[in-house]
Write a protein that holds these residues in place. Structure first.
Motif, PDB file in Angstrom:
ATOM      1  N   THR A 102       0.656  -1.099   0.099  1.00 23.51           N
ATOM      2  CA  THR A 102      -0.097   0.039   0.052  1.00 23.51           C
ATOM      3  C   THR A 102       0.976   1.410  -0.018  1.00 23.51           C
ATOM      4  O   THR A 102       1.887   1.404   0.765  1.00 23.51           O
ATOM      5  CB  THR A 102      -0.995   0.019   1.372  1.00 23.51           C
ATOM      6  OG1 THR A 102      -1.725  -1.242   1.396  1.00 23.51           O
ATOM      7  CG2 THR A 102      -1.920   1.315   1.310  1.00 23.51           C
ATOM      8  N   SER A 103       0.463   2.126  -0.795  1.00 24.56           N
ATOM      9  CA  SER A 103       1.387   3.438  -0.976  1.00 24.56           C
ATOM     10  C   SER A 103       1.108   4.474  -0.119  1.00 24.56           C
ATOM     11  O   SER A 103      -0.290   4.500   0.475  1.00 24.56           O
ATOM     12  CB  SER A 103       1.158   4.059  -2.355  1.00 24.56           C
ATOM     13  OG  SER A 103       1.589   5.321  -2.409  1.00 24.56           O
ATOM     14  N   ALA A 163      -3.160   9.616   1.820  1.00 23.25           N
ATOM     15  CA  ALA A 163      -3.012  10.834   1.535  1.00 23.25           C
ATOM     16  C   ALA A 163      -4.362  11.361   0.571  1.00 23.25           C
ATOM     17  O   ALA A 163      -5.284  12.480   0.851  1.00 23.25           O
ATOM     18  CB  ALA A 163      -2.146  11.409   1.222  1.00 23.25           C
ATOM     19  N   ALA A 164      -4.487  10.504  -0.147  1.00 17.30           N
ATOM     20  CA  ALA A 164      -5.492  10.922  -1.450  1.00 17.30           C
ATOM     21  C   ALA A 164      -6.946  10.673  -0.751  1.00 17.30           C
ATOM     22  O   ALA A 164      -7.966  11.445  -0.877  1.00 17.30           O
ATOM     23  CB  ALA A 164      -5.540   9.855  -2.449  1.00 17.30           C
ATOM     24  N   ALA A 208      -9.668  13.507  -0.218  1.00 14.51           N
ATOM     25  CA  ALA A 208     -11.096  13.459  -0.470  1.00 14.51           C
ATOM     26  C   ALA A 208     -12.284  13.618   0.535  1.00 14.51           C
ATOM     27  O   ALA A 208     -13.003  14.343   0.440  1.00 14.51           O
ATOM     28  CB  ALA A 208     -11.420  11.819  -1.159  1.00 14.51           C
ATOM     29  N   GLU A 209     -11.941  13.232   1.657  1.00 11.85           N
ATOM     30  CA  GLU A 209     -12.808  13.321   2.723  1.00 11.85           C
ATOM     31  C   GLU A 209     -12.688  14.788   3.289  1.00 11.85           C
ATOM     32  O   GLU A 209     -13.756  15.266   3.665  1.00 11.85           O
ATOM     33  CB  GLU A 209     -12.171  12.616   4.160  1.00 11.85           C
ATOM     34  CG  GLU A 209     -12.998  12.688   5.302  1.00 11.85           C
ATOM     35  CD  GLU A 209     -14.634  12.153   5.215  1.00 11.85           C
ATOM     36  OE1 GLU A 209     -15.313  12.814   5.844  1.00 11.85           O
ATOM     37  OE2 GLU A 209     -14.515  11.142   4.414  1.00 11.85           O
ATOM     38  N   LEU A 210     -11.708  15.714   3.106  1.00  7.35           N
ATOM     39  CA  LEU A 210     -11.648  16.983   3.467  1.00  7.35           C
ATOM     40  C   LEU A 210     -12.344  17.755   2.449  1.00  7.35           C
ATOM     41  O   LEU A 210     -13.135  18.609   2.786  1.00  7.35           O
ATOM     42  CB  LEU A 210     -10.153  17.469   3.524  1.00  7.35           C
ATOM     43  CG  LEU A 210      -9.882  18.937   3.777  1.00  7.35           C
ATOM     44  CD1 LEU A 210     -10.459  19.290   5.051  1.00  7.35           C
ATOM     45  CD2 LEU A 210      -8.509  19.087   3.545  1.00  7.35           C
ATOM     46  N   THR A 211     -12.499  17.679   1.084  1.00  8.89           N
ATOM     47  CA  THR A 211     -13.078  17.984   0.024  1.00  8.89           C
ATOM     48  C   THR A 211     -14.600  17.890   0.422  1.00  8.89           C
ATOM     49  O   THR A 211     -15.420  18.855   0.048  1.00  8.89           O
ATOM     50  CB  THR A 211     -12.788  17.428  -1.528  1.00  8.89           C
ATOM     51  OG1 THR A 211     -11.372  17.747  -1.544  1.00  8.89           O
ATOM     52  CG2 THR A 211     -13.520  18.122  -2.399  1.00  8.89           C
ATOM     53  N   LYS A 212     -14.930  16.603   0.821  1.00 10.89           N
ATOM     54  CA  LYS A 212     -16.548  16.347   1.049  1.00 10.89           C
ATOM     55  C   LYS A 212     -16.870  17.115   2.147  1.00 10.89           C
ATOM     56  O   LYS A 212     -17.958  17.705   2.234  1.00 10.89           O
ATOM     57  CB  LYS A 212     -16.466  14.843   1.306  1.00 10.89           C
ATOM     58  CG  LYS A 212     -17.891  14.542   1.569  1.00 10.89           C
ATOM     59  CD  LYS A 212     -17.841  13.022   1.978  1.00 10.89           C
ATOM     60  CE  LYS A 212     -19.148  12.587   2.561  1.00 10.89           C
ATOM     61  NZ  LYS A 212     -19.557  11.250   3.029  1.00 10.89           N
ATOM     62  N   GLN A 213     -16.039  17.445   3.117  1.00 11.29           N
ATOM     63  CA  GLN A 213     -16.300  18.201   4.265  1.00 11.29           C
ATOM     64  C   GLN A 213     -16.533  19.494   4.037  1.00 11.29           C
ATOM     65  O   GLN A 213     -17.664  20.379   4.194  1.00 11.29           O
ATOM     66  CB  GLN A 213     -15.552  17.913   5.482  1.00 11.29           C
ATOM     67  CG  GLN A 213     -15.344  16.774   6.218  1.00 11.29           C
ATOM     68  CD  GLN A 213     -14.479  16.286   7.480  1.00 11.29           C
ATOM     69  OE1 GLN A 213     -13.801  17.583   7.714  1.00 11.29           O
ATOM     70  NE2 GLN A 213     -14.441  15.193   7.863  1.00 11.29           N
ATOM     71  N   GLU A 214     -15.701  19.960   3.340  1.00 11.89           N
ATOM     72  CA  GLU A 214     -15.759  21.629   2.595  1.00 11.89           C
ATOM     73  C   GLU A 214     -16.756  21.831   1.823  1.00 11.89           C
ATOM     74  O   GLU A 214     -17.525  22.803   2.078  1.00 11.89           O
ATOM     75  CB  GLU A 214     -14.514  21.782   1.993  1.00 11.89           C
ATOM     76  CG  GLU A 214     -13.364  22.051   2.826  1.00 11.89           C
ATOM     77  CD  GLU A 214     -11.939  22.329   2.008  1.00 11.89           C
ATOM     78  OE1 GLU A 214     -11.983  22.027   0.866  1.00 11.89           O
ATOM     79  OE2 GLU A 214     -11.063  22.638   2.500  1.00 11.89           O
TER      80      GLU A 214
END
Length: 74
Positions: free
Chosen positions: A52-53, A58-59, A63-69
């Motif tokens: 696992t990278s 981080a990605a 994505a979670e941060l973008t969803k919350q914003e």
């Protein structure tokens, strides 16, 4: 490595005093060592491909941060 192993039997034509059995054994040994090295490198590559990278985590956080914003903007 394989090219060197393939050229070894030609030494019998250039140097007829060398026993051909020894040259064939040397060629087989070189091919065997090359095969072992290749399998070792293939195993390392396989392990690296299935690891696992750290960027995956981080990605997903991005994505979670973008969803919350997006939810806060509404």
């Amino acid at each position: 490595m394989a090219a060197v192993a393939a050229l070894i039997p030609l030494l019998t034509a250039w140097y007829p005093a060398i026993p051909w059995e020894a040259l064939v054994a040397a060629a087989a040994a070189l091919l065997g060592v090359g095969e072992i090295a290749q399998r070792h490198e293939d195993a390392k590559t396989n392990l690296a491909l299935h690891e696992t990278s750290p960027y995956d985590r981080a990605a997903s956080l991005q994505a979670e941060l973008t969803k919350q914003e997006a939810e806060q903007a509404v």
